[in-house]
Each structure stands twice: as structure tokens, then as C-alpha cells.
Design a protein around this motif. Structure first.
Motif, mmCIF file in Angstrom:
data_model
loop_
_atom_site.group_PDB
_atom_site.id
_atom_site.type_symbol
_atom_site.label_atom_id
_atom_site.label_comp_id
_atom_site.label_asym_id
_atom_site.label_seq_id
_atom_site.Cartn_x
_atom_site.Cartn_y
_atom_site.Cartn_z
ATOM 1 N N GLU A 196 -4.581 6.450 -2.995
ATOM 2 C CA GLU A 196 -4.108 5.148 -2.510
ATOM 3 C C GLU A 196 -3.713 4.309 -3.701
ATOM 4 O OE1 GLU A 196 -6.904 2.903 -0.230
ATOM 5 O OE2 GLU A 196 -7.117 4.525 1.212
ATOM 6 N N LEU A 242 0.830 -1.212 0.000
ATOM 7 C CA LEU A 242 0.000 0.000 0.000
ATOM 8 C C LEU A 242 0.862 1.260 0.000
ATOM 9 C CD1 LEU A 242 -2.990 1.042 0.326
ATOM 10 C CD2 LEU A 242 -2.463 1.252 2.731
ATOM 11 N N ILE A 264 0.398 5.440 -0.084
ATOM 12 C CA ILE A 264 -0.561 6.557 -0.031
ATOM 13 C C ILE A 264 0.177 7.865 -0.327
ATOM 14 C CG2 ILE A 264 -2.079 7.883 1.488
ATOM 15 C CD1 ILE A 264 -2.939 5.303 2.760
ATOM 16 N N LYS A 318 -0.221 11.990 -0.819
ATOM 17 C CA LYS A 318 -1.091 13.135 -0.543
ATOM 18 C C LYS A 318 -0.690 14.291 -1.442
ATOM 19 C CE LYS A 318 -2.912 12.772 4.070
ATOM 20 N NZ LYS A 318 -2.997 13.402 5.368
ATOM 21 N N ILE A 374 -3.859 -0.006 9.153
ATOM 22 C CA ILE A 374 -2.748 0.280 8.241
ATOM 23 C C ILE A 374 -3.039 1.531 7.411
ATOM 24 C CG2 ILE A 374 -1.545 -0.584 6.167
ATOM 25 C CD1 ILE A 374 -1.916 -3.431 7.446
ATOM 26 N N LYS A 383 -0.946 4.952 7.637
ATOM 27 C CA LYS A 383 -0.188 5.406 6.459
ATOM 28 C C LYS A 383 -0.641 6.777 5.990
ATOM 29 C CE LYS A 383 2.176 1.562 4.702
ATOM 30 N NZ LYS A 383 3.020 1.147 3.602
ATOM 31 N N ARG A 384 -1.927 7.061 6.212
ATOM 32 C CA ARG A 384 -2.440 8.372 5.829
ATOM 33 C C ARG A 384 -1.969 9.465 6.782
ATOM 34 N NH1 ARG A 384 -8.258 6.974 5.275
ATOM 35 N NH2 ARG A 384 -8.311 6.048 3.232
#
Lengths: 47, 193
Positions: A43, A32, A34, A36, B59, B63-64
Motif C-alpha cells: 500500500e 491510495l 495498492i 500486488k 476503499i 482497491k485490493r
């Protein structure tokens, strides 16, 4: 005297999820990504 | 207290990119979280599913960078699991699962008429054996039997195709079956499914 003890004393095992499930989560975490950008969150799954 | 500090450090490490910290976190809380979910849903497979969904949410949130509950990792994870358990029961209420009881089982009414793998193999073997037995018949009888059984032709069509009368075709068919039975009995062959 021995009759009063149950045969399987350790039949009740501690509950844990399978190692495969944990492995899947770890691999998901690695895959994964991510990103921004300003107000937006992207994602991506690198599989 | 020690445990909470360790958790927050692991979470920080994970956010900074250390994947190993996640493994430690999962293994550390595996038993507690699994027992918690299992105590509510009473099903191993569903427990595994909810456990996975919980950590997938964890998760994603970490992760964000949306995680801000310092030092309270486990209660936060438990709350996510709790919400997912509620979702699971809501979903099941809308779409109830039918399970057979001892008194009545739906599968005694609804059947799968396809053969299972073992029976299919047996059927194939019987078909094959029968094919070999038919090869032993005299040609005229074999011809009629193949047309009738395998090609599904009527005796009228058979008589037209072979150039004999319907009665002769019927007679050949009869002898073909009698001879097949004789071969089977003589050689003690068992053809059953």
C-alpha cells in the motif's frame, strides 16, 4: 388554536456527515495506491 | 432491486478506476450509514470518525480487489460500521472517559494555573503601564524599586550596590511605592487583573 403547534417543526435535520469528511475520503481514495506482487500486497499513499 | 444493481455497477466502475463512482456511493448511503452509527454512539464527532474509518476500510478492500459480495454493497458497509462501533465501545470500556456532572466537576479541583489569552494580554498591558509609571519616579527611588522588584535583590544587596545604608534603601523603596500610588490616584489609572 395556533398555540397547539410546536414552534420549530423542522428542528430535527437529517443526519449526514460533514462534506469535509466525504472530501477527505475521496482524496484518500485518490492518493491510495495498492500494488500486488505475487503473494505480497503493497500500500502506498501518494500525498 | 434497482438500487442493488446500481450499487454493484458503481462498485465495478470504482474498481476499474472511476473515482466519481465512489463519490456517488458515499453520497448515496451517507444519510443511512450516518443515522445508523449515530443511533448507536449518540455523538456527532465519533459518528464522523467511525464513518470515515468505515469507508477507509471499504476503499482499501475494493482497491485490493478483495470484495466479492456482488449486489450487497450496503449490508457489507453496514457490517463494517457495526464492527467498528463494537471496537469503539470495547476501547472505551478499557479506557473510560470521565465526564463532569452538575454535582462534581473535576476541573473545579484540577486547575490550569496559566493565564488564558485574554488575561495574559491584560497582564502584559498592566506590566507595560506600570513600567511607564516607574519611569516617572525620581532616579534614586526608581533604582531601589527596580532592584528590589524586578531584579529580586535583598535590601542588603541594594545598599551594597548603591552605596547607601539599608535604612536609606528601605526609605527610598517606601517613598517609591507612596509616589507610585500618588501618580495612580492622581491620574485615575486602574490597574487590575
Amino acid at each position: 388554536m395556533e398555540q397547539i403547534y410546536p414552534r420549530h417543526q423542522n428542528k430535527c435535520k437529517l443526519v449526514k456527515v460533514k462534506p469535509e469528511s466525504v472530501q477527505l475520503l475521496l482524496q484518500y481514495s485518490k492518493a491510495l495506491n495498492i500494488v500486488k506482487h505475487k503473494e505480497l500486497t503493497f500500500e502506498s499513499n501518494l500525498n | 432491486m434497482q438500487l442493488q444493481v446500481a450499487d454493484s455497477i458503481l462498485v465495478q466502475n470504482y474498481i476499474s478506476g472511476d473515482e466519481k463512482s465512489l463519490e456517488i456511493l458515499i453520497n448515496k448511503h451517507n444519510q443511512r450509514l450516518t443515522s445508523f452509527i449515530y443511533s448507536k454512539v449518540q455523538d456527532r464527532a465519533i459518528t464522523e470518525d467511525i464513518f470515515q474509518d468505515t469507508f477507509i476500510k471499504v476503499i482499501k478492500t475494493l482497491k485490493r480487489g478483495a470484495y466479492n459480495e456482488e449486489g450487497k454493497f450496503l449490508p457489507w458497509v453496514m457490517r463494517i460500521a457495526h464492527n467498528l462501533i463494537i471496537d469503539h465501545f470495547r476501547r472505551n470500556k478499557r479506557m473510560p472517559k470521565f465526564q463532569g456532572s452538575d454535582d462534581f466537576n473535576i476541573f473545579s479541583v484540577l486547575g490550569d494555573d496559566k493565564l488564558d489569552a485574554e488575561r495574559q494580554i491584560i497582564k502584559d498591558q498592566i506590566d507595560n503601564d506600570l513600567g511607564l509609571l516607574i519611569e516617572e519616579l525620581p532616579d534614586d527611588q526608581k533604582e531601589v524599586l527596580v532592584m528590589r522588584i524586578y531584579k529580586d535583590m535583598s535590601f542588603k544587596e541594594i545598599s551594597e550596590n548603591t552605596g547607601v545604608s539599608i535604612n536609606t534603601a528601605l526609605g527610598r523603596m517606601r517613598y517609591a511605592l507612596i509616589n507610585l500610588r500618588k501618580i495612580i490616584e492622581k491620574n485615575n489609572i486602574v490597574l487590575t487583573n
